[in-house]
Scaffold this active site. Structure first.
Site, PDB file in Angstrom:
ATOM      1  N   SER A   1      -5.518  -5.665   8.992  1.00 13.32           N
ATOM      2  CA  SER A   1      -4.746  -6.887   9.253  1.00 13.32           C
ATOM      3  C   SER A   1      -3.518  -6.620  10.121  1.00 13.32           C
ATOM      4  O   SER A   1      -2.910  -7.564  10.631  1.00 13.32           O
ATOM      5  CB  SER A   1      -4.301  -7.527   7.933  1.00 13.32           C
ATOM      6  OG  SER A   1      -5.407  -8.119   7.288  1.00 13.32           O
TER       7      SER A   1
ATOM      8  N   SER B   1      -7.311 -10.664   3.104  1.00 16.05           N
ATOM      9  CA  SER B   1      -7.607 -11.073   1.717  1.00 16.05           C
ATOM     10  C   SER B   1      -6.513 -11.984   1.166  1.00 16.05           C
ATOM     11  O   SER B   1      -6.754 -12.791   0.282  1.00 16.05           O
ATOM     12  CB  SER B   1      -7.696  -9.827   0.820  1.00 16.05           C
ATOM     13  OG  SER B   1      -6.434  -9.179   0.781  1.00 16.05           O
TER      14      SER B   1
ATOM     15  N   GLU C   1     -12.595   4.176   8.697  1.00 14.43           N
ATOM     16  CA  GLU C   1     -13.152   3.189   7.762  1.00 14.43           C
ATOM     17  C   GLU C   1     -14.658   2.985   7.937  1.00 14.43           C
ATOM     18  O   GLU C   1     -15.380   2.914   6.955  1.00 14.43           O
ATOM     19  CB  GLU C   1     -12.405   1.853   7.903  1.00 14.43           C
ATOM     20  CG  GLU C   1     -10.944   1.968   7.474  1.00 14.43           C
ATOM     21  CD  GLU C   1     -10.264   0.624   7.358  1.00 14.43           C
ATOM     22  OE1 GLU C   1     -10.808  -0.279   6.719  1.00 14.43           O
ATOM     23  OE2 GLU C   1      -9.165   0.468   7.941  1.00 14.43           O
TER      24      GLU C   1
ATOM     25  N   HIS D   1       5.520  15.609  24.632  1.00 11.65           N
ATOM     26  CA  HIS D   1       6.822  16.146  24.253  1.00 11.65           C
ATOM     27  C   HIS D   1       6.802  16.737  22.853  1.00 11.65           C
ATOM     28  O   HIS D   1       7.850  17.051  22.295  1.00 11.65           O
ATOM     29  CB  HIS D   1       7.882  15.044  24.382  1.00 11.65           C
ATOM     30  CG  HIS D   1       7.951  14.511  25.779  1.00 11.65           C
ATOM     31  ND1 HIS D   1       8.769  15.072  26.750  1.00 11.65           N
ATOM     32  CD2 HIS D   1       7.254  13.520  26.400  1.00 11.65           C
ATOM     33  CE1 HIS D   1       8.587  14.421  27.893  1.00 11.65           C
ATOM     34  NE2 HIS D   1       7.668  13.473  27.702  1.00 11.65           N
TER      35      HIS D   1
ATOM     36  N   LYS E   1      -6.590   0.333  -4.509  1.00 10.93           N
ATOM     37  CA  LYS E   1      -5.951  -0.967  -4.773  1.00 10.93           C
ATOM     38  C   LYS E   1      -6.083  -1.340  -6.249  1.00 10.93           C
ATOM     39  O   LYS E   1      -5.152  -1.869  -6.845  1.00 10.93           O
ATOM     40  CB  LYS E   1      -6.571  -2.056  -3.884  1.00 10.93           C
ATOM     41  CG  LYS E   1      -6.136  -1.961  -2.420  1.00 10.93           C
ATOM     42  CD  LYS E   1      -6.717  -3.084  -1.584  1.00 10.93           C
ATOM     43  CE  LYS E   1      -6.236  -2.989  -0.141  1.00 10.93           C
ATOM     44  NZ  LYS E   1      -6.806  -3.980   0.745  1.00 10.93           N
TER      45      LYS E   1
HETATM   46  O1  PA5 Z   1      -9.996  -2.733   6.848  1.00  9.81           O
HETATM   47  C1  PA5 Z   1      -9.681  -2.775   5.654  1.00  9.81           C
HETATM   48  O2  PA5 Z   1     -10.454  -3.130   4.755  1.00  9.81           O
HETATM   49  C2  PA5 Z   1      -8.264  -2.404   5.258  1.00  9.81           C
HETATM   50  O3  PA5 Z   1      -7.630  -1.666   6.265  1.00  9.81           O
HETATM   51  C3  PA5 Z   1      -7.483  -3.686   4.924  1.00  9.81           C
HETATM   52  O4  PA5 Z   1      -7.337  -4.468   6.082  1.00  9.81           O
HETATM   53  C4  PA5 Z   1      -6.107  -3.331   4.322  1.00  9.81           C
HETATM   54  O5  PA5 Z   1      -6.280  -2.623   3.131  1.00  9.81           O
HETATM   55  C5  PA5 Z   1      -5.261  -4.568   4.059  1.00  9.81           C
HETATM   56  O6  PA5 Z   1      -5.988  -5.540   3.375  1.00  9.81           O
HETATM   57  P1  PA5 Z   1      -5.911  -7.054   3.914  1.00  9.81           P
HETATM   58  O7  PA5 Z   1      -6.449  -6.979   5.308  1.00  9.81           O
HETATM   59  O8  PA5 Z   1      -6.793  -7.834   3.016  1.00  9.81           O
HETATM   60  O9  PA5 Z   1      -4.487  -7.452   3.849  1.00  9.81           O
END
Ligand code: PA5
Length: 369
Positions: A69, A112, A248, A264, A359
């Protein structure tokens, strides 16, 4: 690292194998990039702040979010680096930067709507009297914004956050343009949308590896650590996106950095583990036509200095007329390549179980509570 790149290419050309490794349909979501872009462009046209800017105008913009996000904020900063009317800061923290106040446009982004750092920074921004806008598919963020009488841009549900980048990026761009903080993006959005159809066709699973840059890139990266180098205010956010997508989607170690700053500091470290990095690191330079002559020369020298310490140095060049299209040409390529690398790594690209577990652990009461 036992298999050879051509065996990996064969694996990626086997539709049954790709389908087996992608039980949750990540490649279907990747193919939907053009549709998502169209839907997000419509949201961007509607993204408005009902009360407009404060009398003296906004003095700064903060985009607050985490992970998938937050990257849309980095892209905004990079894409608008030389046209944005006020400074834009991407905040990845529980708190707001000290300057946040009534003359700040604070955009809280959480797909989310339940990410604790983003919710805490939102509470901080509200407390400081900032003008807040939420971008979310639901969750507590939407509720908090509504309770405070603030605008919420609702985006479609049901996607992994990182594969909702069009929705997380374009409405915020539309909002800034509507406030006169950024130039009208309509032409650039249209060009990018048109090109997206070509990219998705070119990188799809049915296109064989010999004609498919995304498959070839993935095959050259299996068993390696990709280190992605972008250029400040040009491809810096793309380098970060690629790193995150390798983490990811591919569940693969990766790193990124930015020229000229890395010249640098980081450049000084390559010799330290040369025997190891020569076996397992592939360096990727992201190139763009706007990089500039000095940067091109700098990149050549940097490549010569690092090449003896890595297994390969690759260059990947953006394509497209406008800057937005060029940024997304690299993003879509990186999305596909990271999912093909997931296939080769024999992992499902869609779920991120370690992030989810973390989480959950954070949400549970701690032993001292
Ligand atoms: O790609 C992902 O699942 C994570 O990087 C989430 O984006 C991150 O944990 C943050 O969650 P959210 O995007 O629901 O705020």
């Amino acid at each position: 690292m036992a298999e050879k790149p051509h065996q990996d290419a064969d694996t990626l050309d086997d539709p049954g194998e790709v389908a087996r490794r992608d039980p949750n349909g990540m490649f279907t979501l990747l193919r939907r990039w053009p549709e998502q872009w169209k839907e997000a462009a419509a949201l961007a046209r509607e993204a408005r702040l009902p009360g407009g800017a404060p009398p003296g105008g906004f003095r700064h913009v903060v985009i607050s979010g985490m992970g998938g996000s937050a990257i849309g904020g980095d892209l905004l900063r990079s894409h608008l680096a030389d046209s944005l009317a006020v400074p834009l800061v991407v905040n990845r923290s529980y708190a707001c930067p000290g300057f946040v106040g009534p003359d700040t446009l604070f955009v809280a982004v959480s797909y989310s709507g339940n990410t604790e750092e983003t919710l805490a920074s939102l509470a901080d921004a509200l407390h400081r009297g900032a003008e807040v806008v939420g971008v979310t598919s639901g969750g507590a963020l939407g509720e908090e914004c509504r309770r405070a009488g603030k605008t919420v841009l609702i985006i479609p549900r049901g996607l992994p956050p990182r594969q909702a980048l069009g929705h997380l990026f374009l409405p915020a761009l539309g909002l800034l343009a509507g406030l006169g903080l950024a130039p009208d993006p309509s032409a650039a959005i249209e060009e990018t949308g048109k090109r997206m159809r070509e990219w998705v066709r070119a990188y799809g699973p049915e296109v064989p590896a010999r004609e498919n840059e995304a498959k070839r890139l993935a095959a050259s990266l299996r068993g390696r650590v990709p280190v992605v180098y972008g250029v400040q205010d040009r491809t810096d956010a793309v380098a970060l996106r690629w790193r995150g997508q390798f983490h990811e989607n591919s569940k693969n170690w990766a790193s990124s950095n930015v020229l000229p700053e890395l010249d640098h500091n980081e450049i000084n470290a390559w010799a330290s583990l040369s025997e190891l990095t020569r076996r397992c690191v592939t360096l990727i330079f992201l190139e763009d036509e706007e990089d500039g002559g000095r940067m091109v020369r700098r990149r050549e020298i940097t490549r010569e200095l690092i090449a003896p310490h890595v297994s390969a140095c690759l260059s990947v060049r953006s394509s497209g007329r406008c800057r937005l299209a060029r940024l997304f040409s690299l993003i879509v390529l990186g999305d596909f390549a990271s999912c093909y690398l997931a296939v080769l790594n024999r992992v499902d690209p869609l779920p991120v179980p370690v992030i989810e577990d973390l989480k959950k652990a954070l949400a549970a009461p701690s032993p001292t509570e």
